[in-house]
Design a protein around this motif. Sequence first.
Motif, PDB file in Angstrom:
ATOM      1  N   SER A 228      36.541  27.325 102.678  1.00 28.98           N
ATOM      2  CA  SER A 228      36.770  27.408 101.241  1.00 28.98           C
ATOM      3  C   SER A 228      36.163  28.662 100.654  1.00 28.98           C
ATOM      4  O   SER A 228      36.786  29.367  99.851  1.00 28.98           O
ATOM      5  CB  SER A 228      36.182  26.174 100.551  1.00 28.98           C
ATOM      6  OG  SER A 228      36.846  25.000 100.947  1.00 28.98           O
ATOM      7  N   LYS A 229      34.913  28.945 101.046  1.00 27.15           N
ATOM      8  CA  LYS A 229      34.251  30.134 100.522  1.00 27.15           C
ATOM      9  C   LYS A 229      34.980  31.407 100.942  1.00 27.15           C
ATOM     10  O   LYS A 229      35.128  32.345 100.155  1.00 27.15           O
ATOM     11  CB  LYS A 229      32.805  30.170 101.008  1.00 27.15           C
ATOM     12  CG  LYS A 229      31.904  29.143 100.330  1.00 27.15           C
ATOM     13  CD  LYS A 229      30.469  29.278 100.813  1.00 27.15           C
ATOM     14  CE  LYS A 229      29.564  28.275 100.118  1.00 27.15           C
ATOM     15  NZ  LYS A 229      28.156  28.385 100.564  1.00 27.15           N
ATOM     16  N   GLU A 230      35.432  31.441 102.180  1.00 24.56           N
ATOM     17  CA  GLU A 230      36.135  32.627 102.658  1.00 24.56           C
ATOM     18  C   GLU A 230      37.415  32.867 101.864  1.00 24.56           C
ATOM     19  O   GLU A 230      37.717  33.983 101.439  1.00 24.56           O
ATOM     20  CB  GLU A 230      36.457  32.470 104.143  1.00 24.56           C
ATOM     21  CG  GLU A 230      37.197  33.669 104.729  1.00 24.56           C
ATOM     22  CD  GLU A 230      37.561  33.481 106.192  1.00 24.56           C
ATOM     23  OE1 GLU A 230      38.241  34.360 106.742  1.00 24.56           O
ATOM     24  OE2 GLU A 230      37.179  32.440 106.775  1.00 24.56           O
ATOM     25  N   ARG A 231      38.162  31.803 101.656  1.00 20.60           N
ATOM     26  CA  ARG A 231      39.422  31.964 100.921  1.00 20.60           C
ATOM     27  C   ARG A 231      39.177  32.234  99.443  1.00 20.60           C
ATOM     28  O   ARG A 231      39.936  32.974  98.808  1.00 20.60           O
ATOM     29  CB  ARG A 231      40.285  30.719 101.103  1.00 20.60           C
ATOM     30  CG  ARG A 231      40.795  30.576 102.520  1.00 20.60           C
ATOM     31  CD  ARG A 231      42.003  29.682 102.575  1.00 20.60           C
ATOM     32  NE  ARG A 231      42.502  29.555 103.926  1.00 20.60           N
ATOM     33  CZ  ARG A 231      43.623  28.918 104.237  1.00 20.60           C
ATOM     34  NH1 ARG A 231      44.342  28.354 103.283  1.00 20.60           N
ATOM     35  NH2 ARG A 231      44.033  28.844 105.483  1.00 20.60           N
ATOM     36  N   LEU A 232      38.121  31.643  98.898  1.00 22.21           N
ATOM     37  CA  LEU A 232      37.816  31.908  97.503  1.00 22.21           C
ATOM     38  C   LEU A 232      37.544  33.387  97.288  1.00 22.21           C
ATOM     39  O   LEU A 232      37.980  33.974  96.299  1.00 22.21           O
ATOM     40  CB  LEU A 232      36.615  31.088  97.049  1.00 22.21           C
ATOM     41  CG  LEU A 232      36.179  31.343  95.601  1.00 22.21           C
ATOM     42  CD1 LEU A 232      37.293  30.994  94.639  1.00 22.21           C
ATOM     43  CD2 LEU A 232      34.912  30.567  95.271  1.00 22.21           C
ATOM     44  N   GLY A 233      36.828  33.995  98.227  1.00 27.34           N
ATOM     45  CA  GLY A 233      36.563  35.422  98.123  1.00 27.34           C
ATOM     46  C   GLY A 233      37.835  36.232  98.051  1.00 27.34           C
ATOM     47  O   GLY A 233      37.930  37.206  97.288  1.00 27.34           O
TER      48      GLY A 233
ATOM     49  N   LEU B 173      32.355  37.051  85.421  1.00 31.18           N
ATOM     50  CA  LEU B 173      31.920  36.222  86.545  1.00 31.18           C
ATOM     51  C   LEU B 173      31.761  37.067  87.795  1.00 31.18           C
ATOM     52  O   LEU B 173      32.661  37.807  88.186  1.00 31.18           O
ATOM     53  CB  LEU B 173      32.942  35.113  86.813  1.00 31.18           C
ATOM     54  CG  LEU B 173      33.248  34.167  85.643  1.00 31.18           C
ATOM     55  CD1 LEU B 173      34.253  33.112  86.083  1.00 31.18           C
ATOM     56  CD2 LEU B 173      31.987  33.535  85.105  1.00 31.18           C
ATOM     57  N   SER B 174      30.603  36.936  88.419  1.00 33.11           N
ATOM     58  CA  SER B 174      30.385  37.553  89.721  1.00 33.11           C
ATOM     59  C   SER B 174      30.791  36.561  90.795  1.00 33.11           C
ATOM     60  O   SER B 174      30.946  35.359  90.540  1.00 33.11           O
ATOM     61  CB  SER B 174      28.915  37.942  89.897  1.00 33.11           C
ATOM     62  OG  SER B 174      28.106  36.762  89.930  1.00 33.11           O
ATOM     63  N   ILE B 175      30.938  37.037  92.032  1.00 34.01           N
ATOM     64  CA  ILE B 175      31.301  36.147  93.120  1.00 34.01           C
ATOM     65  C   ILE B 175      30.207  35.107  93.341  1.00 34.01           C
ATOM     66  O   ILE B 175      30.504  33.942  93.631  1.00 34.01           O
ATOM     67  CB  ILE B 175      31.580  36.932  94.422  1.00 34.01           C
ATOM     68  CG1 ILE B 175      32.080  35.998  95.518  1.00 34.01           C
ATOM     69  CG2 ILE B 175      30.351  37.694  94.864  1.00 34.01           C
ATOM     70  CD1 ILE B 175      33.402  35.353  95.251  1.00 34.01           C
ATOM     71  N   SER B 176      28.931  35.482  93.154  1.00 32.89           N
ATOM     72  CA  SER B 176      27.844  34.519  93.344  1.00 32.89           C
ATOM     73  C   SER B 176      27.883  33.426  92.285  1.00 32.89           C
ATOM     74  O   SER B 176      27.622  32.251  92.580  1.00 32.89           O
ATOM     75  CB  SER B 176      26.484  35.230  93.323  1.00 32.89           C
ATOM     76  OG  SER B 176      26.254  35.854  92.075  1.00 32.89           O
TER      77      SER B 176
ATOM     78  N   VAL C  96      36.550  24.589  94.808  1.00 32.43           N
ATOM     79  CA  VAL C  96      37.044  25.658  95.671  1.00 32.43           C
ATOM     80  C   VAL C  96      38.111  25.179  96.634  1.00 32.43           C
ATOM     81  O   VAL C  96      39.108  25.839  96.866  1.00 32.43           O
ATOM     82  CB  VAL C  96      35.859  26.275  96.449  1.00 32.43           C
ATOM     83  CG1 VAL C  96      36.362  27.303  97.446  1.00 32.43           C
ATOM     84  CG2 VAL C  96      34.884  26.917  95.482  1.00 32.43           C
ATOM     85  N   SER C  97      37.905  23.979  97.206  1.00 34.46           N
ATOM     86  CA  SER C  97      38.869  23.528  98.204  1.00 34.46           C
ATOM     87  C   SER C  97      40.252  23.359  97.607  1.00 34.46           C
ATOM     88  O   SER C  97      41.256  23.543  98.279  1.00 34.46           O
ATOM     89  CB  SER C  97      38.408  22.216  98.834  1.00 34.46           C
ATOM     90  OG  SER C  97      38.258  21.217  97.854  1.00 34.46           O
TER      91      SER C  97
ATOM     92  N   THR D 189      49.462  30.365 100.565  1.00 31.41           N
ATOM     93  CA  THR D 189      50.373  31.211  99.794  1.00 31.41           C
ATOM     94  C   THR D 189      49.668  31.900  98.654  1.00 31.41           C
ATOM     95  O   THR D 189      50.129  32.921  98.171  1.00 31.41           O
ATOM     96  CB  THR D 189      51.526  30.366  99.227  1.00 31.41           C
ATOM     97  OG1 THR D 189      50.964  29.299  98.460  1.00 31.41           O
ATOM     98  CG2 THR D 189      52.376  29.806 100.328  1.00 31.41           C
ATOM     99  N   LEU D 190      48.523  31.356  98.223  1.00 32.12           N
ATOM    100  CA  LEU D 190      47.812  31.981  97.119  1.00 32.12           C
ATOM    101  C   LEU D 190      47.250  33.341  97.488  1.00 32.12           C
ATOM    102  O   LEU D 190      47.026  34.181  96.641  1.00 32.12           O
ATOM    103  CB  LEU D 190      46.658  31.070  96.659  1.00 32.12           C
ATOM    104  CG  LEU D 190      47.055  29.789  95.919  1.00 32.12           C
ATOM    105  CD1 LEU D 190      45.828  28.963  95.623  1.00 32.12           C
ATOM    106  CD2 LEU D 190      47.790  30.123  94.640  1.00 32.12           C
ATOM    107  N   VAL D 191      46.978  33.543  98.772  1.00 30.33           N
ATOM    108  CA  VAL D 191      46.355  34.800  99.179  1.00 30.33           C
ATOM    109  C   VAL D 191      47.233  35.627 100.086  1.00 30.33           C
ATOM    110  O   VAL D 191      46.918  36.756 100.415  1.00 30.33           O
ATOM    111  CB  VAL D 191      45.006  34.534  99.886  1.00 30.33           C
ATOM    112  CG1 VAL D 191      44.034  33.901  98.943  1.00 30.33           C
ATOM    113  CG2 VAL D 191      45.184  33.668 101.118  1.00 30.33           C
TER     114      VAL D 191
END
Length: 314
Positions: A67-72, A285-288, A299-300, A307-309
């Motif tokens: 989730s974190k990887e894709r959110l980035g 908003l920062s990534i942190s 996030v999930s 498809t979003l990325v």
Amino acid sequence: MQLLLLGTLALFAGVTVAVPAQEKRVHHKPDLSDHAHDDAHGFQYDHEAFLGKEEAKTFDQLSPEESKERLGKIVDKIDTDKDGFVSHAELHHWIKHRQRRYIEENVDKHWKEYDQNKDGKIGWTEYKNTTYGYYMDVEFDDIDDKASYKAMLTRDERRFNSADRDGDGIATREEFTAFLHPEEFDYMRHIVIQETIEDIDKNGDGKIDLQEYIGDMFTPENGENEPDWVTKEKKHFSEFRDMNKDGFLDANEVSHWILPGEVDHADNEARHLIHETDKDNDGRLSISEIMDRMDFIKVSTITDFGTLVDHDEL
């Protein structure tokens, strides 16, 4: 085959949904979510506002790491100026983009069909030939209602020329979107109003009287009694729609009716998300900060869809 599309492309040019007869002409902005906006009882509204309703249907399919990887990656998409932060303007644009996906999908559906020479643009001649070409060769002689189809051609050309902002006879993707969905563009408002009046104005005087207004919504059959909502609409016509009380709806009055001024829900939601997530109160908003509010942003939900990325248009 192409003339079968005219009801959607030339006349209404949008996604058809079941609406009450008295609402079918009114262009409301779609709600960001069907859920109540109440953070005390969950964040479903915010999930759907961020993703769009369809994409928000699946939850918790990824591990926290995935989730974190894709959110980035998604944040990188939203951060269009690449300064490492998500501004209000960028988030506002993203939310509006997610809510307009149905329009973009509709444009995608027709783009390749009309871009005959595959140059990434659609000229009026390409559109006209693809839609009307065969019938124009015979001057519509094999069509029962020849006058109606000729009127459609005239109407299409007028709309195309209005969407073509630089007047070069060629539509970019944005201009073609304005052609198919004029209600979404401020500079196309006059076309939406003009076409609405033409649809309802049966006597051709350029105005809409009460009989025409009601006739567009309801025609009694076999002595059918008038429904209560028709009585209410007659009252609305006289008391609210007909603002100058002359017995008709002119272009200005039609504009107030079918294109009502509405709150920008995407703007409000962008402000809300920043308010809830912006720890240092710098208005961005920062990534942190985004990672720290995974419970709020969910996030999930955001990252469940590759498809979003993966698509360039996002």
